[in-house]
Structure formats: C-alpha cells, structure tokens
Design an enzyme around this catalytic site. Structure first.
Site, mmCIF file in Angstrom:
data_model
loop_
_atom_site.group_PDB
_atom_site.id
_atom_site.type_symbol
_atom_site.label_atom_id
_atom_site.label_comp_id
_atom_site.label_asym_id
_atom_site.label_seq_id
_atom_site.Cartn_x
_atom_site.Cartn_y
_atom_site.Cartn_z
ATOM 1 N N ARG A 66 0.794 -1.223 0.000
ATOM 2 C CA ARG A 66 0.000 0.000 0.000
ATOM 3 C C ARG A 66 0.833 1.283 0.000
ATOM 4 O O ARG A 66 1.888 1.330 0.633
ATOM 5 C CB ARG A 66 -0.921 0.010 1.212
ATOM 6 C CG ARG A 66 -2.047 -0.982 1.005
ATOM 7 C CD ARG A 66 -2.547 -1.565 2.269
ATOM 8 N NE ARG A 66 -3.602 -2.534 1.954
ATOM 9 C CZ ARG A 66 -3.412 -3.862 1.962
ATOM 10 N NH1 ARG A 66 -2.262 -4.393 2.289
ATOM 11 N NH2 ARG A 66 -4.400 -4.665 1.644
ATOM 12 N N HIS A 80 -0.858 -2.442 -4.519
ATOM 13 C CA HIS A 80 -0.131 -3.107 -5.612
ATOM 14 C C HIS A 80 -0.073 -2.239 -6.885
ATOM 15 O O HIS A 80 -0.193 -2.729 -8.006
ATOM 16 C CB HIS A 80 -0.739 -4.478 -5.919
ATOM 17 C CG HIS A 80 -0.722 -5.432 -4.749
ATOM 18 N ND1 HIS A 80 0.279 -5.444 -3.794
ATOM 19 C CD2 HIS A 80 -1.592 -6.423 -4.385
ATOM 20 C CE1 HIS A 80 0.022 -6.388 -2.905
ATOM 21 N NE2 HIS A 80 -1.094 -6.990 -3.224
ATOM 22 N N HIS A 137 3.538 -12.783 -5.708
ATOM 23 C CA HIS A 137 2.326 -12.932 -4.886
ATOM 24 C C HIS A 137 1.791 -14.367 -4.877
ATOM 25 O O HIS A 137 0.573 -14.592 -4.877
ATOM 26 C CB HIS A 137 1.268 -11.962 -5.404
ATOM 27 C CG HIS A 137 0.304 -11.488 -4.371
ATOM 28 N ND1 HIS A 137 -0.560 -12.331 -3.714
ATOM 29 C CD2 HIS A 137 0.065 -10.255 -3.868
ATOM 30 C CE1 HIS A 137 -1.291 -11.630 -2.869
ATOM 31 N NE2 HIS A 137 -0.938 -10.361 -2.945
ATOM 32 N N ASP A 144 -2.103 -10.348 7.930
ATOM 33 C CA ASP A 144 -1.891 -9.599 6.684
ATOM 34 C C ASP A 144 -0.963 -8.448 7.049
ATOM 35 O O ASP A 144 -1.332 -7.278 6.968
ATOM 36 C CB ASP A 144 -3.245 -9.110 6.130
ATOM 37 C CG ASP A 144 -3.137 -8.569 4.714
ATOM 38 O OD1 ASP A 144 -2.037 -8.614 4.143
ATOM 39 O OD2 ASP A 144 -4.167 -8.098 4.190
ATOM 40 N N GLU A 154 5.294 -12.516 0.867
ATOM 41 C CA GLU A 154 5.710 -11.559 -0.165
ATOM 42 C C GLU A 154 6.889 -10.734 0.356
ATOM 43 O O GLU A 154 6.698 -9.820 1.162
ATOM 44 C CB GLU A 154 4.544 -10.629 -0.505
ATOM 45 C CG GLU A 154 3.270 -11.325 -0.916
ATOM 46 C CD GLU A 154 2.029 -10.463 -0.676
ATOM 47 O OE1 GLU A 154 1.956 -9.350 -1.195
ATOM 48 O OE2 GLU A 154 1.134 -10.913 0.060
HETATM 49 C C1 BGC Z 1 -2.389 -7.713 0.738
HETATM 50 C C2 BGC Z 1 -3.798 -8.149 1.078
HETATM 51 C C3 BGC Z 1 -4.575 -8.241 -0.191
HETATM 52 C C4 BGC Z 1 -3.867 -9.179 -1.136
HETATM 53 C C5 BGC Z 1 -4.541 -9.187 -2.476
HETATM 54 C C6 BGC Z 1 -1.764 -8.739 -0.136
HETATM 55 O O1 BGC Z 1 -0.481 -8.356 -0.481
HETATM 56 O O2 BGC Z 1 -1.621 -7.455 1.870
HETATM 57 O O3 BGC Z 1 -4.430 -7.245 1.939
HETATM 58 O O4 BGC Z 1 -5.893 -8.643 0.012
HETATM 59 O O5 BGC Z 1 -2.535 -8.812 -1.319
HETATM 60 O O6 BGC Z 1 -4.786 -10.445 -2.905
#
Ligand code: BGC
Length: 343
Positions: free
Chosen positions: A79, A104, A174, A247, A308
């Site tokens: 973010r 992203h 991812h 998360d 990640e």
């Molecule tokens: C984020 C999650 C998000 C996901 C998307 C992750 O990198 O931290 O909050 O829902 O990506 O699939």
C-alpha cells in the site's frame, strides 16, 4: 524446457506456458502473462507430486486475477497511503484502488502485463518489462527483469531494476502456497516458523502502517517459535481483527540463513525461504472469498498463504522505514528463494 500455448489474450496476443523439471521431479510452470508462476509440483512424503501453489486453469481468469495469484507485483507492491508520494519535492499521484489508498500500484498492475521472454536456459527463464515514464503515475522509465530458476531444491526469483529517473522499485511475487496441495483445504494446520522479532502494525482495516516497529513477543503475531498458522488467528487482538487474519509486514531478523520454515501437515513437505530483502508480507489469504481455481476447486479463505518479500508497506512516506527508492542509472537486484524438502 517445454513451451506450450496458454491461449489468446483479450488484446489478441498468443500467451505461452513454460515448464521446467529438475532431477527430483519438481516442476515449475510459468506464463508470460503477468510473469506468473502457475504451477509448482513438489514430491510429498510418499513421493507423490503435489502442486503447492494456488492458481487458475485459464488465461481469461488470470486476465482478471483479483487475488494476484502467482504474479509479479510492481512497480511497488503493497500500500501507498492516498496513492501519493514525493520524490525530490515533486508530488506524484497513483490511482486509488483500495478505498483512499493504492494497493499493488493500482488497476494497471504488472500482473496484467504481457512480459517479454528474453532468455531461457535448461532451468530458468527471464521475463522483461519496460515500464515507461509516467506508467501507473510513477516517474522514470523502469526496466524490470525477473528470472525464475528451478534449482535442485526449489525456486529462485531474481528481480533486476534499472531506471532513468529516481523512482520507487519494490517488486514482489504474490504466490499463495499450500504445502498440502492447492486443492486440499486450509493452511491453518501448517506449522510455521517466521524469523522476525518485529512487525509493522497498521492503523485500521485500511492496512496502512502506523509507522511504528513493534515486537511480536507476547502477541498472537509471534511465530519466532514454530506454531500452527491457525492457532492464534482468531485471537481478539486489534491487529488481527483489522485484517481478518494475518496480513502484516514482518521485519526479518538479521543474519539468518532462512526467514521462514513451513511444514504441510498432510504431506510433510517443508518449505524454507530466504531473501536479501528486509521485510515480508505474511498474508493468510483472508480475502480469497470463494474463487474458482485450478481443477475446478472452489478456493475459500485461508486455503493458501503468501510470503511476499518486500520493502515495508508505504515505506516511501515513512521516514522510519527503509526507503524503496531506486536512483537514476542505478541497478538493483533483489532475490528470494523457496526450497523444499521432506520432514
Ligand atoms: C495484501 C492483502 C490483499 C492481497 C490481495 C496482499 O499483499 O496485503 O491485503 O488482500 O494482497 O490479494
């Protein structure tokens, strides 16, 4: 290496699958759409191969990919608050695609691009993306090369970035792992050790970091001693309530040979990961929310988890965090390995 056709993209281009196998019969399959890892087959305790990553069967589904399955994320993962930042006193604005924030890098992510294959060897493939000045709102022409290598024990992902103007360079992969196999239910019984004594807490469900770096000790966030992924996931703890499970960005301990060790409870497949990056987003697939995946499996929440590797979220706006800046004419290389064995 075996190259086959995956399908036609909606823009009319032919998209391929590239498949590699090693002496242990591990197999990795990639596509030039999104530079996505679509399959990763690993032998279990009985020697049967399991596909340990979530994904889709068709290209059309990867052209939507709301969960970012297997993809390369860029120019910056995670973010950026309000989608805005300053470099050399100039403000830049990205598109907001998660409330007021950019996740992203907005709606035109690198996971939806067609990558050029610039090199293949017996055990590796290199994808290249030229991201022009102004792409997604970022300054500078960024050239990104991503190499996936199938080693004797697993995979290595290497990211090489170069820019003609100072910019942000914070790519990740991812992939959602399930060491029992992608269609085997949740990962909540997997045993996980995460060598991180600290993490970056978030302000609320927007998942923007507060800017603090705090200890995991005596909190449900602590995986410094191996425990089951699900054992504390439902604790009434603010940080977990905000994000409906894990998360969060963990700060990797220094001088470690691997940062994570995870064991699939049904297969005894062990995965150890290492990286030269400082952080990892540990995400327990909290928002998969019933999605039809490979082999017609309806994936539900927590059926895969992501590790990640990255610069900390919103690090461009947090003086407390290591900066994700790539300087003009600099070449930066980041790498992450995921190795497999049986326990
Ligand atoms: C984020 C999650 C998000 C996901 C998307 C992750 O990198 O931290 O909050 O829902 O990506 O699939």
């Amino acid at each position: 290496m075996l190259k086959t056709t995956f399908g036609q993209s909606k823009t009319g281009e032919t998209i391929s699958l590239y498949s590699f196998e090693n002496a242990k019969q591990m197999k990795m399959v990639l596509t030039d759409f999104g530079a996505i890892l679509t399959q990763l087959w690993v032998p279990d305790k009985e020697g049967n191969l399991k596909d340990v990553v979530l994904g889709f069967d068709t290209l059309a589904e990867y052209e939507v990919n709301p969960t970012y399955f297997g993809a390369i994320i860029g120019r910056s993962c995670n973010r950026i608050e309000n989608g805005t930042f300053k470099i050399n006193d100039i403000s830049y604005q990205l598109k907001k695609n998660e409330g007021e924030n950019s996740l992203h890098s907005g709606p035109e992510g690198y996971h939806l691009r067609i990558w050029k294959v610039i090199e293949t060897t017996d055990n590796s493939i290199t994808f290249k993306l030229d991201s022009p000045n102004g792409d997604q709102g970022y300054p500078g022409q960024l050239t990104l090369e991503v190499t996936y290598q199938l080693t004797e024990t697993g995979i290595k992902i290497t990211y090489t970035g170069h820019t003609d103007q100072t910019t942000i360079f914070n790519p990740t992969n991812h992939t959602y792992f399930n060491l029992n196999g992608h269609s085997s239910g949740t990962v909540l019984e997997h045993k996980l050790e995460l060598k991180a004594q600290k993490f970056t807490p978030v302000i609320d469900s927007s998942s923007i970091p507060t800017g603090e770096i705090i200890a995991v000790k005596d909190t449900p966030m602590d995986f410094t001693t191996a425990k089951k992924v699900g054992v504390d996931i439902d604790s009434d703890y603010d940080q977990l309530n905000f994000t409906a499970g894990y998360d969060h960005n963990y700060i990797l301990d220094k001088n470690i040979d691997y940062f994570v060790k995870m064991v699939g409870d049904k297969t005894n497949i062990v995965m150890k990961a290492a990286t030269n990056l400082a952080g990892v987003q540990f995400y327990t697939g909290n928002f998969i929310d019933k999605l039809l995946g490979k082999e017609n499996k309806l994936y539900q929440n927590h059926e895969g988890l992501c590790l990640e590797t990255q610069f900390y979220p919103n690090s461009i706006n947090e003086t407390n965090f290591v900066s994700p800046i790539l300087e003009k004419d600099e070449i930066r290389i980041y790498w992450t390995t995921y190795d497999f064995s049986i326990e």
